[in-house]
Design a protein around this motif. Structure first.
Motif, PDB file in Angstrom:
ATOM      1  N   THR A 140       0.836  -1.204   0.000  1.00 15.30           N
ATOM      2  CA  THR A 140       0.000   0.000   0.000  1.00 15.30           C
ATOM      3  C   THR A 140       0.867   1.248   0.000  1.00 15.30           C
ATOM      4  N   ARG A 141       1.845   1.284   0.889  1.00 16.64           N
ATOM      5  CA  ARG A 141       2.691   2.470   0.995  1.00 16.64           C
ATOM      6  C   ARG A 141       3.661   2.598  -0.178  1.00 16.64           C
TER       7      ARG A 141
ATOM      8  N   PHE B 105      -5.896  -2.560   5.162  1.00  8.89           N
ATOM      9  CA  PHE B 105      -6.784  -2.750   4.013  1.00  8.89           C
ATOM     10  C   PHE B 105      -7.592  -1.489   3.746  1.00  8.89           C
ATOM     11  N   VAL B 106      -8.033  -0.812   4.793  1.00  6.05           N
ATOM     12  CA  VAL B 106      -8.755   0.449   4.621  1.00  6.05           C
ATOM     13  C   VAL B 106      -7.859   1.480   3.945  1.00  6.05           C
ATOM     14  N   GLU B 107      -6.602   1.535   4.372  1.00  2.00           N
ATOM     15  CA  GLU B 107      -5.652   2.457   3.738  1.00  2.00           C
ATOM     16  C   GLU B 107      -5.519   2.151   2.257  1.00  2.00           C
ATOM     17  N   LEU B 108      -5.451   0.855   1.924  1.00  2.00           N
ATOM     18  CA  LEU B 108      -5.360   0.430   0.528  1.00  2.00           C
ATOM     19  C   LEU B 108      -6.631   0.785  -0.235  1.00  2.00           C
ATOM     20  N   ALA B 109      -7.783   0.542   0.375  1.00  2.00           N
ATOM     21  CA  ALA B 109      -9.062   0.799  -0.294  1.00  2.00           C
ATOM     22  C   ALA B 109      -9.296   2.277  -0.534  1.00  2.00           C
ATOM     23  N   VAL B 110      -8.946   3.113   0.430  1.00  2.00           N
ATOM     24  CA  VAL B 110      -9.133   4.556   0.272  1.00  2.00           C
ATOM     25  C   VAL B 110      -8.238   5.090  -0.841  1.00  2.00           C
ATOM     26  N   ALA B 111      -7.024   4.595  -0.904  1.00  2.00           N
ATOM     27  CA  ALA B 111      -6.084   5.066  -1.932  1.00  2.00           C
ATOM     28  C   ALA B 111      -6.438   4.559  -3.319  1.00  2.00           C
TER      29      ALA B 111
END
Length: 433
Positions: free
Chosen positions: A195-196, A227-233
């Motif tokens: 993600t990052r 997963f939320v970080e991935l989904a938002v991005a």
């Protein structure tokens, strides 16, 4: 506890590790360390697969193995399996001093000094110092019993400096130890790195594997966060997001949408915050007052920077305090203060409508708490008595349990955004003057 003992006994019988354990606990003192370690591995794997009652048994087994290793005759370690057991014990939440104790008394050269030095640095919080030694030694252990553990530790040590190499190490760790706590940790940390590192395809692939296997793990809440970080991005990837959510029950799906709504609202993504809030509301039952209140809060926060700012503030202030955690009450208070400052008429004496101190002084972040504020997250909390190992979480203090969360970073981001907007308004007003 009875369930944990039963599972331990069944697992031990299946692998032949603890014959007679049910008869008397004294048998532990006579067992080879590698046999005792098998039971510890079985317990730890059971925990990440959902048996949270095994937490206390894990702590007991760590203590028993520690005692056995320290009392063992040096000849016991002529068997490489027992040497491996000592290494794995140190990487599985055991006392790091025990490995040093055994290595210092090793006159036969049974303990690989390169691995001992690498783990000693890592467990002492000096992960950067161990990378070179471990990289040189690890090819020899690629297919050994300790291989997956060493690759996980190496991945933890290189995650900051070389994320791509770290992900390769995690891949090898999980592929050589499927269905274990090693795979769980490797997947969870790979999602964060992907993600990052702006590698959404890898992130979604890892997330799908995690959702299929480990949603009942006590560390699944950390998975939900990354997963939320991935989904938002990457919210345009709706098909992939929905595929992963399809492995979750309604409460877990609702939790994910609430976390997405919170991140989106704070990040100024009004459309996404509104959409995620509506989906969270749709997944809530009539009796789910807390999640509905949170969905209303995050939806209202998204409206603060819009033309409907008055209605948005009115809506979020109508939510009872009892329905919100300290973090979310602080978030609501921050939004209210920012809205008030935006709406305040300019002071003829001073065109500075608000200063950083004006906003900050009225906000208290409060206690750390759950990401959504509901306090009823369906993602499991760490099991009582469970030990967080250094290899599992990438931490350097293996004998401690999970600590409380730090102050809310997303709230800090919201405040910073609000202050920036106020500064822009001030600049415009000064220019007009």
């Amino acid at each position: 506890m009875l369930k944990a003992i039963r599972n331990l006994f069944l697992g031990a019988c299946a692998i032949g590790a603890l014959p007679g354990l049910a008869a008397h606990a004294g048998a532990l003192e006579d067992l080879a360390p590698y046999k005792m370690l098998r039971s510890l591995q079985y317990i730890q794997d059971s925990i990440v697969l959902g048996d949270h009652s095994a937490g206390e048994m894990q702590r007991f087994m760590l203590g028993a193995i520690d005692k056995r290793l320290r009392s063992a005759d040096p000849s016991v370690f002529d068997d490489p399996r027992n040497v491996d057991a000592a290494f794995i014990y140190a990487m599985s939440g055991g006392n790091p001093e025990t490995l040093s104790y055994l290595a210092d008394r090793d006159i036969e050269g049974n303990f690989d000094s390169r691995v001992v030095d690498a783990l000693s640095h890592y467990l002492a919080g000096k992960g950067g110092l161990m990378v070179e030694n471990l990289e040189k030694a690890i090819p020899e252990y690629r297919n050994a019993r300790i291989g997956p553990y060493l690759y996980l530790v190496l991945g933890n040590g290189t995650a900051q400096q070389d994320p791509a190499a770290s992900m390769r190490d995690y891949d090898w760790a999980r592929l050589t130890a499927p269905g274990t706590n090693i795979e769980e940790a490797a997947l969870r940390r790979s999602i964060a790195l992907a993600t990052r590192g702006h590698m959404p395809d890898k992130g979604f692939a890892y997330s799908l594997s995690y959702a299929r296997r480990f949603l009942t793990s006590p560390y699944a809440s950390q998975f939900a966060d990354v997963f939320v970080e991935l989904a938002v991005a990457n919210y345009a990837e709706q098909d992939k997001i929905q595929e992963i959510l399809g492995f979750m029950d309604r409460p877990r799906q609702r939790e994910v949408y609430l976390r997405i709504a919170r991140r989106a609202a704070i990040g100024g993504m009004q459309e996404l915050a509104t959409l995620a809030s509506r989906r969270a509301q749709a997944l809530s039952d009539v009796a789910d007052g807390g999640p509905k209140a949170l969905a209303n809060l995050y939806s209202g926060l998204a409206g603060v920077p819009s033309q409907d700012i008055l209605e948005a503030v009115k809506g979020i202030n109508s939510i009872p305090d009892a329905e919100l955690s300290p973090r979310d009450r602080a978030l609501r208070e921050a939004a209210t203060v920012v809205a008030q400052e935006v709406l305040r008429a300019p002071d003829p004496e001073s065109l500075a409508q608000a200063s950083v101190s004006n906003v900050a002084s009225e906000i208290s972040v409060g206690e750390s708490g759950p990401e959504t504020g509901s306090g009823e997250s369906p993602f499991a909390a760490p099991a009582s008595g469970a030990v967080l190992s250094a290899a599992q979480a990438g931490e350097t203090q293996p004998m401690t349990a999970l600590e409380a969360s730090p102050p809310d970073p997303v709230l800090d981001a919201f405040l910073s955004t609000g202050r920036s907007k106020l500064d822009e308004i001030d600049s415009l007003l000064k220019g007009e003057d």
